[in-house]
Design an enzyme around this catalytic site. Structure first.
Site, short mmCIF file in Angstrom:
data_model
loop_
_atom_site.label_atom_id
_atom_site.label_comp_id
_atom_site.label_asym_id
_atom_site.label_seq_id
_atom_site.Cartn_x
_atom_site.Cartn_y
_atom_site.Cartn_z
N ASN A 32 1.00 -1.26 -0.11
CA ASN A 32 0.03 0.13 -0.01
C ASN A 32 0.89 1.28 -0.10
O ASN A 32 0.74 2.24 0.45
CB ASN A 32 -0.94 -0.14 1.26
CG ASN A 32 -1.74 -1.22 1.35
OD1 ASN A 32 -2.23 -1.58 0.29
ND2 ASN A 32 -1.95 -1.73 2.36
N HIS A 119 -13.83 -2.43 6.64
CA HIS A 119 -12.60 -3.20 7.03
C HIS A 119 -12.73 -4.11 8.50
O HIS A 119 -13.39 -3.59 9.24
CB HIS A 119 -11.54 -2.34 7.03
CG HIS A 119 -10.21 -2.80 7.23
ND1 HIS A 119 -9.44 -3.09 8.64
CD2 HIS A 119 -9.33 -3.66 6.37
CE1 HIS A 119 -8.15 -3.57 8.42
NE2 HIS A 119 -8.16 -3.93 6.99
N GLU A 165 -15.93 3.38 4.15
CA GLU A 165 -14.40 3.72 3.86
C GLU A 165 -14.74 4.85 2.50
O GLU A 165 -15.91 4.74 1.83
CB GLU A 165 -13.77 2.37 3.23
CG GLU A 165 -13.23 1.62 4.41
CD GLU A 165 -12.69 0.11 3.90
OE1 GLU A 165 -12.06 0.03 3.06
OE2 GLU A 165 -13.05 -0.64 4.85
N SER A 169 -10.69 -1.02 0.38
CA SER A 169 -9.45 -1.49 0.28
C SER A 169 -9.26 -2.64 -0.63
O SER A 169 -8.15 -3.18 -1.29
CB SER A 169 -9.20 -1.93 1.78
OG SER A 169 -9.82 -2.99 2.23
N ASP A 194 -13.31 6.06 6.85
CA ASP A 194 -12.03 5.43 6.96
C ASP A 194 -11.42 5.83 5.52
O ASP A 194 -11.62 5.41 4.55
CB ASP A 194 -12.15 4.09 7.28
CG ASP A 194 -10.84 3.33 7.23
OD1 ASP A 194 -9.80 3.78 6.83
OD2 ASP A 194 -10.71 2.13 7.57
N HIS A 197 -7.08 4.08 2.15
CA HIS A 197 -6.46 4.06 1.20
C HIS A 197 -6.66 5.26 0.04
O HIS A 197 -6.16 5.14 -1.01
CB HIS A 197 -6.98 2.82 0.41
CG HIS A 197 -6.84 1.35 1.21
ND1 HIS A 197 -5.75 0.77 1.01
CD2 HIS A 197 -7.66 0.85 2.31
CE1 HIS A 197 -5.67 -0.16 1.69
NE2 HIS A 197 -6.63 -0.09 2.67
N LYS A 227 0.17 3.75 5.00
CA LYS A 227 -0.02 3.32 3.42
C LYS A 227 0.85 4.17 2.63
O LYS A 227 1.72 4.32 2.68
CB LYS A 227 -1.65 3.07 3.29
CG LYS A 227 -1.89 2.12 4.26
CD LYS A 227 -3.37 1.39 3.97
CE LYS A 227 -3.96 0.91 5.15
NZ LYS A 227 -3.32 -0.50 5.56
C1 LIG Z 1 -9.57 0.29 5.27
C2 LIG Z 1 -8.47 -0.01 6.22
N1 LIG Z 1 -8.71 0.62 7.40
C3 LIG Z 1 -7.67 0.53 8.52
C4 LIG Z 1 -6.59 -0.47 8.38
C5 LIG Z 1 -5.83 -0.68 9.49
O1 LIG Z 1 -4.84 0.31 9.33
P1 LIG Z 1 -3.14 0.07 9.86
O2 LIG Z 1 -2.50 -1.15 8.90
O3 LIG Z 1 -2.47 1.24 10.03
O4 LIG Z 1 -3.44 -0.97 11.06
C6 LIG Z 1 -6.51 -1.15 6.88
C7 LIG Z 1 -5.27 -1.80 6.98
O5 LIG Z 1 -5.03 -2.43 5.86
C8 LIG Z 1 -7.37 -0.89 6.10
O6 LIG Z 1 -7.33 -1.41 4.97
#
Ligand SMILES: Cc1ncc(COP(=O)(O)O)c(C=O)c1O
Length: 376
Positions: A32, A119, A165, A169, A194, A197, A227
């Site tokens: 990412n 997620h 989101e 993702s 969220d 991405h 990311k």
């Molecule tokens: C949409 C989404 N939110 C939160 C996270 C979690 O973030 P982190 O990798 O910083 O723990 C991810 C991780 O893949 C994600 O894809």
């Protein structure tokens, strides 16, 4: 005593769902690190300088005890200025931040409505909250509105939260944020966005897709820093009142060692780089267009973002394809249930500004040949 774990792992293996840690090999079409910052000289030098000026690696305790460091506070102030939010709170990981938000702010009697594709970290919070929870079909704003309306009929005073989101993702598509924000305002709901991405990649200066909404009293956004920003941790942007509430009530914030001050210094630099990274974003956009061209020639649907799934259906198909691509020097992982819905195992291709034109053409050629072989 341990045999049940063995049996569970064997069962996963029989279903082709056993996970293993694997080394890094092949051209990166899976991380990412969308802007190519994680190993950039700019970030590396900034961290070296931070060490030289005495920024500690470890915080030594919770933020509420000795762990609060000026680097955390400087980062949060800069994040507010950059994203246009009233306040920010830095967590050690996006997973912890999402789980903390959803398990702390919605309370008994409240409702959390979440998009069915959010997620696992949001689900972690949903599993812990005392609020009611319900989902709506992916990006289906009519269904969301029906559920908001139905909740409001008997619950004038309860709080309602919507969790989405901005850029999904595993599917690479965007949420209709403006419409969802209108619904949130109409039904007096708090909207969690969220941006994991989208941060760094989408919006003016990479500020994400919620930039226009930041600063509003019912908007909470999460910007992960591991990311596109190339470091680690996550910034939660929200009204100051909610920040104070999180500091007082979030168990994941209170009872955890503060994130590394050195990483906070790294994120400060990453935000500065991000603000000026239009060249990297333009390069990424070019690569996206180039890959889309290859996929469209194969008759495959495209997302137009840096996340491009190729849904193959059965786990075995996705695994076989990922292995075939690995043999040709491409690092692309098969994503299987439960990470994605049953029957939608896929290759998840991600693009980075570091990839060259030739990398994309080589992948396009390999994919086209392997997809034809599969069809034959
Ligand atoms: C949409 C989404 N939110 C939160 C996270 C979690 O973030 P982190 O990798 O910083 O723990 C991810 C991780 O893949 C994600 O894809």
């Amino acid at each position: 005593m341990l045999s049940r774990y063995e049996q569970a792992l064997e069962a996963l293996n029989r279903r082709g769902r056993l996970r293993k840690l694997e080394g890094r090999a092949g051209v990166d079409f899976t991380s990412n690190d969308y802007l190519g910052l994680a190993e950039s000289p700019e970030l590396t030098h900034a961290l070296q300088e931070a060490l030289v000026r005495g920024v500690p690696v470890g915080a030594g305790g919770s933020r509420l005890l000795r762990g609060n460091h000026p680097e955390h506070e400087a980062l949060e102030a800069e994040a507010c200025a950059f994203f246009g939010a009233e306040s920010a709170l830095y967590f050690g990981a996006g997973f912890a931040a999402n789980a903390a938000l959803i398990s702390t702010l919605p309370q008994r009697g409240d409702l959390v409505l979440y998009d069915e594709l959010v997620h696992a970290s949001t689900h972690e919070g949903l599993g812990l909250t005392k609020a009611q929870t319900d989902f709506f079909a992916h990006n289906d704003i009519m269904q969301l509105e029906d559920k908001l309306r139905a909740f409001r009929v008997g619950n004038k005073d309860a709080r309602c939260f919507i969790a989405i989101e901005s850029l999904y993702s595993m599917d690479g598509d965007l949420a209709p944020i403006a419409e969802i924000a209108k619904l949130a305002a109409r039904y007096d709901a708090i909207l969690f966005i969220d941006e994991a991405h989208a941060t760094g990649v989408q919006g003016l200066q990479g500020r994400g897709l919620s930039a226009d909404l930041e600063g509003q009293a019912n908007i909470i956004s999460l910007h992960t820093c591991g990311k596109a920003l190339g470091v680690s941790g996550a910034l939660v942007l929200m009204p100051e009142l909610l920040r104070r509430f999180m500091i007082n009530r979030s168990r994941a914030f209170i009872y955890a060692t503060a994130p590394s001050p050195l990483m906070a210094a790294g994120v400060r630099t990453a935000l500065k780089i991000c603000a000026k990274a239009d060249d990297r974003r333009a390069r990424l956009q070019e690569r996206i267009g180039q890959l889309n061209g290859h996929l469209q020639k194969m008759g495959l649907p495209v997302t137009g973002t840096q996340i491009q799934p190729i849904v193959l259906g059965a786990d075995r198909h996705a695994l076989d394809m990922a292995q075939a691509l690995a043999r040709e020097g491409f690092d692309i992982r098969a994503i299987r249930p439960p990470t994605v819905p049953e029957g939608t195992a896929r290759l998840r291709i991600t693009l980075s500004a570091n990839l060259t034109h030739d990398n994309i053409d080589a992948l396009g050629a390999a994919l086209s040949r392997l997809m034809q072989e599969r069809a034959a």
